[in-house]
Design an enzyme around this catalytic site. Structure first.
Site, short mmCIF file in Angstrom:
data_model
loop_
_atom_site.label_atom_id
_atom_site.label_comp_id
_atom_site.label_asym_id
_atom_site.label_seq_id
_atom_site.Cartn_x
_atom_site.Cartn_y
_atom_site.Cartn_z
N THR A 86 12.42 -64.50 3.59
CA THR A 86 13.15 -63.68 2.62
C THR A 86 12.42 -63.62 1.29
O THR A 86 12.66 -62.71 0.50
CB THR A 86 14.56 -64.25 2.37
N GLU A 122 -3.19 -69.47 -3.48
CA GLU A 122 -3.01 -69.45 -2.02
C GLU A 122 -3.28 -68.05 -1.45
O GLU A 122 -3.96 -67.89 -0.44
CB GLU A 122 -1.59 -69.91 -1.67
N ASP A 169 7.44 -71.86 -1.34
CA ASP A 169 6.93 -73.22 -1.21
C ASP A 169 6.45 -73.78 -2.54
O ASP A 169 6.68 -74.94 -2.87
CB ASP A 169 5.79 -73.26 -0.18
#
Ligand code: GAF
Length: 399
Positions: free
Chosen positions: A47, A176, A188
């Site tokens: 999501t 990332e 995260d």
């Protein structure tokens, strides 16, 4: 909780080990030790890149870095786990360089510069407790720990308040996405930097706002059990990117900025406007999952923690059938857990392997873990690792 042979012990702090290993590798003492946690997402999967809601907790398992600043622009990175060493100039950090875990660590220094911070070289020794490929976000834990160390050592003040931590989380996401090449959302990194002990983090990915939701299962006789299937998960292998592209495609067909804009109550009429069955299924998962986050938060706020189990089950079914990101090991873990006393279970994280979580009455924990292990053995799968977790704290300086 009494330990059972079926359940792995909680992690010990590797603070002194990582500092000592730093001294051995670099010939001088580190300036300090920093750490950041892995995470499990309670609910709200895939999501985040749809501007939706998610609800992670930080794990007790953390990645520790011992670090010292350098006068030059050299970056030296060592890992106690892999024994691997990287040595490169900050100027040489770019898309795909370095590869492997070094890209996540070096990428943070690169992204700090991109965000306008003055950065210099760093010596870093890494010791992580978050297992690689387990879907428990070892990469964000590494980014968070390196980001915390760089912030303190370079006087960037990115750990002070939640706004500063949100800025550092965005920097870690850029590292990332760009250097490591994993097209992930931001859940995260937000978990690693913004979660609080004893709380789940309700993250609204549309505007980055958060709410801390009290999450103390032990007070109501429950345990959150992580079942690491040992089926390796990765966000860089193309499947994750495909799901992200499908969601983008659905939003484009509907003429909305993101699937967050699709109301749960309007879902059925909206689906008719999508071109094919697969896109409809992907959108269904995202829209219903965002609603399940809302329902979960309402139950937690009402103190009805046990009732969250049914939402875990519905979430897993949605990921298995509509989003198609589960796998045999995850399904078996979920089925065995729920058949032997778990109130609900679901895969957590990116999917295609990694870990599942189960909500379990404390006195059934050993039975559930044992049932999962037996189910894996019966299928000829490697033994899973089952361990109970509580909601831990965010990135910090340890010493
Ligand atoms: C992975 C990604 F890194 C997160 O951004 C998120 O999309 C998650 O999968 C699925 O919810 O952990």
């Amino acid at each position: 909780m009494p330990l059972s042979p079926e359940i792995s012990a909680p992690p010990a702090s590797p603070g002194p080990t990582v500092a000592q290993s730093f001294s051995e590798a670099f010939g001088s003492d580190p300036a300090g030790v920093w750490s950041a946690p892995g995470r499990v997402n309670l609910i709200g999967e895939h999501t985040d890149y749809n501007a939706g809601l998610c609800l992670p907790i930080a794990l007790p398992q953390r990645t520790y870095v011992a670090a010292a600043p350098r006068a030059d622009r050299l970056l030296r990175l060592c890992s106690l786990q892999s024994g691997q060493r990287y040595e490169l100039n900050l100027e040489d950090v770019r898309v795909g360089n370095p590869t492997g875990w070094g890209g996540y660590a070096a990428g943070v220094l690169w992204a700090l510069q991109v965000a306008g911070h003055e950065v210099r070289g760093l010596d870093v020794m890494v010791n992580g407790q978050v297992p690689f490929g387990s879907g428990l976000s070892s990469s964000a834990a590494l980014e968070g720990a390196v980001g915390a160390a760089a912030s303190d050592l370079m006087g960037l003040d990115l750990l002070g308040d939640d706004m500063a931590r949100a800025a550092l989380a965005a920097i870690c996401v850029n590292a990332e996405n760009t250097i490591a090449g994993a097209p992930t959302g931001g859940m995260d990194q937000s978990a690693a930097l913004r979660c609080q002990v004893g709380h789940a983090l309700l993250l609204d990915c549309r505007d980055g706002t958060i709410a801390q939701i009290p999450f103390d299962l032990s007070a109501v006789g429950l345990v959150l059990l992580v079942m690491d299937t040992r089926a390796e998960h990765a966000n860089v292998d193309g499947q994750y990117a495909q799901r992200r592209a499908s969601c983008q495609e659905a939003a484009e067909q509907l003429g909305v900025a993101s699937l967050r804009e699709v109301g749960f109550n309007d879902l059925h009429e909206t689906l008719d406007r999508l071109s094919d069955e697969k896109t409809r299924a992907r959108a269904t998962h995202v829209v219903t999952e965002i609603e399940r986050v809302r329902e979960t938060v309402a139950l937690l706020r009402a103190g009805r923690l046990a009732d969250v189990g049914a939402l875990f089950n519905a979430s897993h079914a949605s990921m298995r059938d509509d989003f198609e990101i589960s796998c045999a090991e995850l399904d078996i873990a979920v089925e065995a857990a729920t058949a032997h006393g778990a109130l609900g279970a679901r895969m957590t994280g990116g999917g295609f392997g990694g870990s599942a979580i189960a909500l379990v009455p404390t006195d059934r924990t050993a039975e559930v873990s044992s049932a999962v292990r037996h189910a894996f053995a019966a299928k000829g799968f490697d033994a899973p690792d089952c361990f109970a977790v509580t909601a831990g704290g965010p990135a910090r300086r340890d010493s």
